[in-house]
Design a protein around this motif. Structure first.
Motif, PDB file in Angstrom:
ATOM      1  N   VAL A  84       3.329  22.431 -12.899  1.00  0.00           N
ATOM      2  CA  VAL A  84       2.931  21.244 -11.892  1.00  0.00           C
ATOM      3  C   VAL A  84       1.409  21.467 -11.779  1.00  0.00           C
ATOM      4  N   ASN A  85       0.879  21.522 -11.350  1.00  0.00           N
ATOM      5  CA  ASN A  85      -0.913  21.105 -11.551  1.00  0.00           C
ATOM      6  C   ASN A  85      -0.375  20.737  -9.599  1.00  0.00           C
ATOM      7  N   ARG A  86      -1.331  21.011  -9.168  1.00  0.00           N
ATOM      8  CA  ARG A  86      -1.547  21.444  -7.016  1.00  0.00           C
ATOM      9  C   ARG A  86      -1.619  20.254  -7.055  1.00  0.00           C
ATOM     10  N   ASP A  87      -1.196  18.872  -7.571  1.00  0.00           N
ATOM     11  CA  ASP A  87      -1.409  17.678  -7.341  1.00  0.00           C
ATOM     12  C   ASP A  87      -0.348  17.056  -7.176  1.00  0.00           C
ATOM     13  N   GLY A  88       0.727  18.142  -7.037  1.00  0.00           N
ATOM     14  CA  GLY A  88       2.248  17.898  -8.002  1.00  0.00           C
ATOM     15  C   GLY A  88       2.807  16.834  -9.174  1.00  0.00           C
ATOM     16  N   LYS A  89       1.260  17.096 -10.017  1.00  0.00           N
ATOM     17  CA  LYS A  89       1.942  16.047 -11.096  1.00  0.00           C
ATOM     18  C   LYS A  89       2.530  17.288 -12.302  1.00  0.00           C
ATOM     19  N   VAL A  90       4.006  16.151 -12.915  1.00  0.00           N
ATOM     20  CA  VAL A  90       4.212  17.461 -13.550  1.00  0.00           C
ATOM     21  C   VAL A  90       3.316  17.234 -15.094  1.00  0.00           C
ATOM     22  N   LEU A  91       3.084  19.221 -15.653  1.00  0.00           N
ATOM     23  CA  LEU A  91       1.869  18.582 -17.458  1.00  0.00           C
ATOM     24  C   LEU A  91       3.420  18.660 -17.945  1.00  0.00           C
ATOM     25  N   ALA A  92       4.553  19.319 -17.491  1.00  0.00           N
ATOM     26  CA  ALA A  92       5.383  20.096 -19.187  1.00  0.00           C
ATOM     27  C   ALA A  92       6.848  19.743 -18.410  1.00  0.00           C
ATOM     28  N   GLU A  93       7.670  19.863 -19.233  1.00  0.00           N
ATOM     29  CA  GLU A  93       8.991  19.126 -19.474  1.00  0.00           C
ATOM     30  C   GLU A  93       9.910  19.635 -19.774  1.00  0.00           C
ATOM     31  N   VAL A  94      10.778  20.806 -20.146  1.00  0.00           N
ATOM     32  CA  VAL A  94      11.326  21.955 -21.587  1.00  0.00           C
ATOM     33  C   VAL A  94      12.845  21.588 -20.721  1.00  0.00           C
ATOM     34  N   PRO A  95      13.589  20.854 -21.358  1.00  0.00           N
ATOM     35  CA  PRO A  95      15.151  20.465 -20.920  1.00  0.00           C
ATOM     36  C   PRO A  95      15.444  22.420 -21.606  1.00  0.00           C
ATOM     37  N   LEU A  96      16.802  22.313 -20.825  1.00  0.00           N
ATOM     38  CA  LEU A  96      17.444  23.246 -21.207  1.00  0.00           C
ATOM     39  C   LEU A  96      18.814  23.526 -21.942  1.00  0.00           C
ATOM     40  N   GLN A  97      19.289  24.211 -22.411  1.00  0.00           N
ATOM     41  CA  GLN A  97      20.907  24.352 -23.053  1.00  0.00           C
ATOM     42  C   GLN A  97      21.337  24.876 -21.679  1.00  0.00           C
ATOM     43  N   ALA A  98      22.218  24.657 -20.866  1.00  0.00           N
ATOM     44  CA  ALA A  98      22.449  25.411 -20.488  1.00  0.00           C
ATOM     45  C   ALA A  98      24.541  23.768 -19.717  1.00  0.00           C
ATOM     46  N   GLN A  99      25.388  25.560 -19.611  1.00  0.00           N
ATOM     47  CA  GLN A  99      26.557  24.506 -19.221  1.00  0.00           C
ATOM     48  C   GLN A  99      25.793  23.464 -17.525  1.00  0.00           C
ATOM     49  N   THR A 100      27.064  22.466 -17.394  1.00  0.00           N
ATOM     50  CA  THR A 100      26.305  21.760 -16.247  1.00  0.00           C
ATOM     51  C   THR A 100      27.557  21.923 -15.649  1.00  0.00           C
ATOM     52  N   LYS A 101      28.558  22.473 -15.238  1.00  0.00           N
ATOM     53  CA  LYS A 101      30.166  22.743 -13.934  1.00  0.00           C
ATOM     54  C   LYS A 101      29.051  23.548 -12.997  1.00  0.00           C
ATOM     55  N   ASP A 102      28.968  23.849 -13.472  1.00  0.00           N
ATOM     56  CA  ASP A 102      28.148  24.809 -12.096  1.00  0.00           C
ATOM     57  C   ASP A 102      26.576  25.370 -12.070  1.00  0.00           C
ATOM     58  N   HIS A 103      26.036  24.145 -11.579  1.00  0.00           N
ATOM     59  CA  HIS A 103      24.226  24.522 -10.963  1.00  0.00           C
ATOM     60  C   HIS A 103      24.129  25.515 -10.743  1.00  0.00           C
ATOM     61  N   HIS A 104      24.758  25.964  -9.786  1.00  0.00           N
ATOM     62  CA  HIS A 104      23.942  27.402  -9.062  1.00  0.00           C
ATOM     63  C   HIS A 104      23.915  28.594 -10.061  1.00  0.00           C
ATOM     64  N   LEU A 105      24.816  28.729 -11.146  1.00  0.00           N
ATOM     65  CA  LEU A 105      24.586  29.921 -12.043  1.00  0.00           C
ATOM     66  C   LEU A 105      24.381  29.205 -13.345  1.00  0.00           C
ATOM     67  N   GLN A 106      23.734  28.218 -13.203  1.00  0.00           N
ATOM     68  CA  GLN A 106      22.631  27.830 -14.880  1.00  0.00           C
ATOM     69  C   GLN A 106      21.446  29.095 -15.560  1.00  0.00           C
ATOM     70  N   THR A 107      20.753  29.083 -14.285  1.00  0.00           N
ATOM     71  CA  THR A 107      19.290  29.887 -14.700  1.00  0.00           C
ATOM     72  C   THR A 107      19.309  30.831 -13.151  1.00  0.00           C
ATOM     73  N   ARG A 108      18.151  31.531 -13.914  1.00  0.00           N
ATOM     74  CA  ARG A 108      17.093  32.349 -12.775  1.00  0.00           C
ATOM     75  C   ARG A 108      16.039  32.886 -13.147  1.00  0.00           C
ATOM     76  N   MET A 109      15.588  34.066 -13.463  1.00  0.00           N
ATOM     77  CA  MET A 109      13.672  34.541 -13.228  1.00  0.00           C
ATOM     78  C   MET A 109      13.250  34.177 -14.722  1.00  0.00           C
ATOM     79  N   THR A 110      13.407  32.475 -14.502  1.00  0.00           N
ATOM     80  CA  THR A 110      12.577  32.469 -16.203  1.00  0.00           C
ATOM     81  C   THR A 110      11.320  32.437 -16.105  1.00  0.00           C
TER      82      THR A 110
END
Length: 299
Positions: A125-151
């Motif tokens: 995102v830029n400083r105006d909050g505009k989304v410049l890029a969106e990349v979907p991740l392949q991850a389990q969705t049952k436990d949101h908290h344990l999907q990703t960390r320090m990307t």
């Protein structure tokens, strides 16, 4: 009583052989994120703090602090914020899913973050909050908290993503295609691409850190079995210093337990940090004596 020349030489030799005249002890200041968000100097004195829990963070070159913020009333889906030294919020972006667990400053003032939820994704995102890029991740969705960390965004434009419950670190290209991955012996929290192409990985409750090469082969590891007093307690945040040493946080450490441990390549402990806080450190950034980050922090 006057000493002979030989006696004076012997006295100085003994003095310089004593610990007092040895190498200066290692000292570090640092930014800590977690239940408490603060900066400590080399003596451990808190020089700055922010009254909200955080997930990830960086001290920027201008002295401001960029944070991934935990869920709160103000940030129900988590978010990112840049805070100046007076505690003023100079930039903010609110997540719209379950959690925001990553933040990284990019060029031209843009910011990377990850959202956990039914549609886990990387955003730029830029400083105006505009989304410049969106990349979907392949991850389990049952436990949101344990999907990703320090990307982290890599110099080649790809993204290195630790995926906890999946027990895998993946490299995604900007279109979301997986171009490299490695399975891990426990849930990966931090993944750092090193200059030689190896990847350093902190493995949370496994209480270990591993380094793998481009082929995914493990070439180095450190665990509590290698260290006296077993200081690692939930190896979440990791940083590789310019001198080649590795600093590891213990997220589950409590009062009077080791929160940060620095080890050499030979697995010798050369620095630790302990305090009276009941909470551990989620992630961190090592700072120099001026409170500035390393020029090329590997974290």
């Amino acid at each position: 009583m006057l000493l002979s020349r030989r006696g004076v030489i012997a006295l100085f030799a003994a003095a310089f052989a004593s610990p007092t005249f040895g190498a200066d002890p290692i000292k570090h200041g640092f930014l800590a994120t977690g239940a408490e968000t603060f900066i400590a100097d080399e003596s451990g004195k808190v020089t700055w703090k922010y009254p909200q829990s955080s997930r990830d963070g960086w001290v920027l070159e201008n002295g401001n602090v960029l944070l991934a913020l935990s869920k709160s009333k103000a940030y129900p889906g988590g978010g990112v914020a840049e805070i100046d030294k007076d505690g003023k919020e100079v930039f903010a972006f609110r997540g719209v899913q379950s959690e925001v667990n990553t933040v990284q400053a990019l060029g031209e003032g843009n910011v990377l973050l990850t959202e956990a939820g039914d549609k886990p994704r990387i955003l730029e995102v830029n400083r105006d909050g505009k989304v410049l890029a969106e990349v979907p991740l392949q991850a389990q969705t049952k436990d949101h908290h344990l999907q990703t960390r320090m990307t982290r965004k890599l110099p080649n434009g790809n993204y290195l993503v630790p995926q906890l419950l999946d027990r895998v670190v993946r490299e995604y290209d900007p279109k979301g295609k997986i171009v490299w991955e490695v399975k891990t012996p426990h849930m990966p929290f931090t993944a750092i691409r090193l200059p030689d192409g190896n990847t350093l990985i902190g493995c949370t409750l496994g209480n270990l850190v591993i380094e793998v090469n481009k082929d995914g082969k493990e070439v180095w590891r450190v665990t509590n079995d290698d260290l006296s007093n077993k200081p690692i307690n939930d190896a979440c945040g990791v940083q590789r210093l310019e001198n080649g040493n590795t600093v590891i946080t213990s997220h589950h450490a409590t009062a009077k337990q080791t929160k940060l441990t620095e080890v050499t390549r030979e697995k010798k402990v050369v620095w630790t940090y302990t305090d009276d806080r009941k909470s551990g450190i989620h992630h961190f950034q090592i700072l120099d004596a001026r409170g500035k980050p390393e020029k090329h922090p590997l974290r």
